[in-house]
Scaffold this motif. Sequence first.
Motif, PDB file in Angstrom:
ATOM      1  N   ARG A 163       0.821  -1.213   0.000  1.00  0.00           N
ATOM      2  CA  ARG A 163       0.000   0.000   0.000  1.00  0.00           C
ATOM      3  C   ARG A 163       0.853   1.261   0.000  1.00  0.00           C
ATOM      4  O   ARG A 163       0.494   2.266  -0.642  1.00  0.00           O
ATOM      5  CB  ARG A 163      -0.934  -0.011   1.225  1.00  0.00           C
ATOM      6  CG  ARG A 163      -1.812   1.227   1.353  1.00  0.00           C
ATOM      7  CD  ARG A 163      -2.675   1.467   0.104  1.00  0.00           C
ATOM      8  NE  ARG A 163      -3.715   0.466  -0.012  1.00  0.00           N
ATOM      9  CZ  ARG A 163      -4.129  -0.054  -1.163  1.00  0.00           C
ATOM     10  NH1 ARG A 163      -3.571   0.331  -2.311  1.00  0.00           N
ATOM     11  NH2 ARG A 163      -5.097  -0.949  -1.191  1.00  0.00           N
ATOM     12  N   SER A 164       1.996   1.237   0.672  1.00  0.00           N
ATOM     13  CA  SER A 164       2.847   2.423   0.717  1.00  0.00           C
ATOM     14  C   SER A 164       3.436   2.760  -0.650  1.00  0.00           C
ATOM     15  O   SER A 164       3.820   3.904  -0.907  1.00  0.00           O
ATOM     16  CB  SER A 164       3.987   2.212   1.728  1.00  0.00           C
ATOM     17  OG  SER A 164       4.914   1.249   1.260  1.00  0.00           O
ATOM     18  N   LEU A 165       3.475   1.758  -1.531  1.00  0.00           N
ATOM     19  CA  LEU A 165       4.060   1.954  -2.858  1.00  0.00           C
ATOM     20  C   LEU A 165       3.025   2.065  -3.970  1.00  0.00           C
ATOM     21  O   LEU A 165       3.338   2.560  -5.055  1.00  0.00           O
ATOM     22  CB  LEU A 165       5.012   0.797  -3.181  1.00  0.00           C
ATOM     23  CG  LEU A 165       6.242   0.665  -2.275  1.00  0.00           C
ATOM     24  CD1 LEU A 165       6.942  -0.668  -2.525  1.00  0.00           C
ATOM     25  CD2 LEU A 165       7.203   1.824  -2.504  1.00  0.00           C
ATOM     26  N   ASP A 166       1.819   1.584  -3.712  1.00  0.00           N
ATOM     27  CA  ASP A 166       0.778   1.554  -4.750  1.00  0.00           C
ATOM     28  C   ASP A 166      -0.561   1.878  -4.113  1.00  0.00           C
ATOM     29  O   ASP A 166      -1.218   1.012  -3.527  1.00  0.00           O
ATOM     30  CB  ASP A 166       0.743   0.173  -5.415  1.00  0.00           C
ATOM     31  CG  ASP A 166      -0.207   0.123  -6.611  1.00  0.00           C
ATOM     32  OD1 ASP A 166      -1.005   1.068  -6.790  1.00  0.00           O
ATOM     33  OD2 ASP A 166      -0.159  -0.875  -7.357  1.00  0.00           O
ATOM     34  N   ASN A 167      -0.967   3.119  -4.216  1.00  0.00           N
ATOM     35  CA  ASN A 167      -2.200   3.556  -3.560  1.00  0.00           C
ATOM     36  C   ASN A 167      -3.446   3.015  -4.240  1.00  0.00           C
ATOM     37  O   ASN A 167      -4.526   2.961  -3.638  1.00  0.00           O
ATOM     38  CB  ASN A 167      -2.256   5.094  -3.534  1.00  0.00           C
ATOM     39  CG  ASN A 167      -3.348   5.605  -2.621  1.00  0.00           C
ATOM     40  OD1 ASN A 167      -3.414   5.232  -1.450  1.00  0.00           O
ATOM     41  ND2 ASN A 167      -4.223   6.457  -3.146  1.00  0.00           N
TER      42      ASN A 167
END
Length: 413
Positions: A22-26
């Motif tokens: 999630r931190s890399l791909d919203n």
Amino acid sequence: MASTYLIVGSGPAGITAAESIRSLDNDAEITVISEEKVPMFYRPRIPEYSVGRINIEGITVKKKDFYVQKKINLQLGIRATKLDKENRIIETDTGKTYGYDKLLIATGITPLEPKFPGSSLEGVFTMHDLIQAERVKDFVKNTRQVVVVGGGLLGMDMAEEFRSIGLGVTLLIRRSIIGDPFFDDYGCKLIHDEFKTMGVNIIADTEVQAFEGTNNRLAAVFTKDGKRIDSDFCFIAIGATHAVDWLKNSSLKVKSGVLVDEYMRSHDDNIFSAGNAAQFMDTVSKKYIAQTNWINAIAQGSIAGNNMVGSEVMKYETTSNYFKRIGGLFFNLLGTGNLQVEGGKRDYFKGDTPKEYIMITTKEGRIIGAVICGRHKITVKLKESIEKQRKTSIPDALLTMEGKNIDDLSKIL
């Protein structure tokens, strides 16, 4: 179109991976399915919870609003039963299927079920999840004596917790001394003395033969050497296996666990594994190993999540780091820990008290493992030395002298 990430397992590896994704791909679609009935909890503290010393809040790691905020679709009470990797589908015991672009297998371990005669009697317990812990918690309210079978880490934890609430505890172990093979000889002696001080009765070199009951309730435990121990409560901790049986017909490469490379990736580029379910090649032993502890599971989950997204690829290079408290003893096992390594050399360093010492293993001038008791400030330096595989620079004179001291070791690391 948003990528679909499926994670099987809601423990530290699985949830850390979801958070990393999630931190890399919203925009990613992240689904976590798990056999657990409750959200992620701190499994190492189950023994305390099972005797009522802490409540559910004391072991809950992520509150429910965490999953909402991170847009993680958490599906509990669902067991994966089959992997169809050609079609990228997971089948489950509910009949529902889940598709994926990238898959993480983080199913952890499953405790070995006892197969002794009488194992199904009321009063005979194993434990891995919170439902089993609740049953233990109810049972301990109406008993005074307990037999614990198994001298591993869980067996030791449960023996200590049962004693802490006033139960009489008999601990049955197959080996000749408690703590073997996890700890070195000196550490095992300290552990034995600690349990003796607690009032735990240790019976070594023995195994369960059978259980005997009255009205379907446990009444006695019989050992292979002919002992009868009267008790209506027995807790069994005889080991565990990687929870990967559901993968047996998938053609995924599995040994005891899922075989992965240094990127936590299986031989299928779309499938990763982390935590207790994964095995990777150890650079020291040149064998596939698993790191079955919380700290390493989090580190593996973070790496796997990052690499599943496919941004800047990261290698997993974290050495094993097990922390274990036993009464007033505090241990860290780093790298190879107590494992005897061919060509390895062991050296001991004394602390200020008999309960403080360090045993290091070196090979070809490098530190590859350590057992640390009571002196945790040096743990970071030793862990860094192992991970970087740098020369120890420990003078031969220090290694060969009598009365080697931890402070002398600390100065040169």
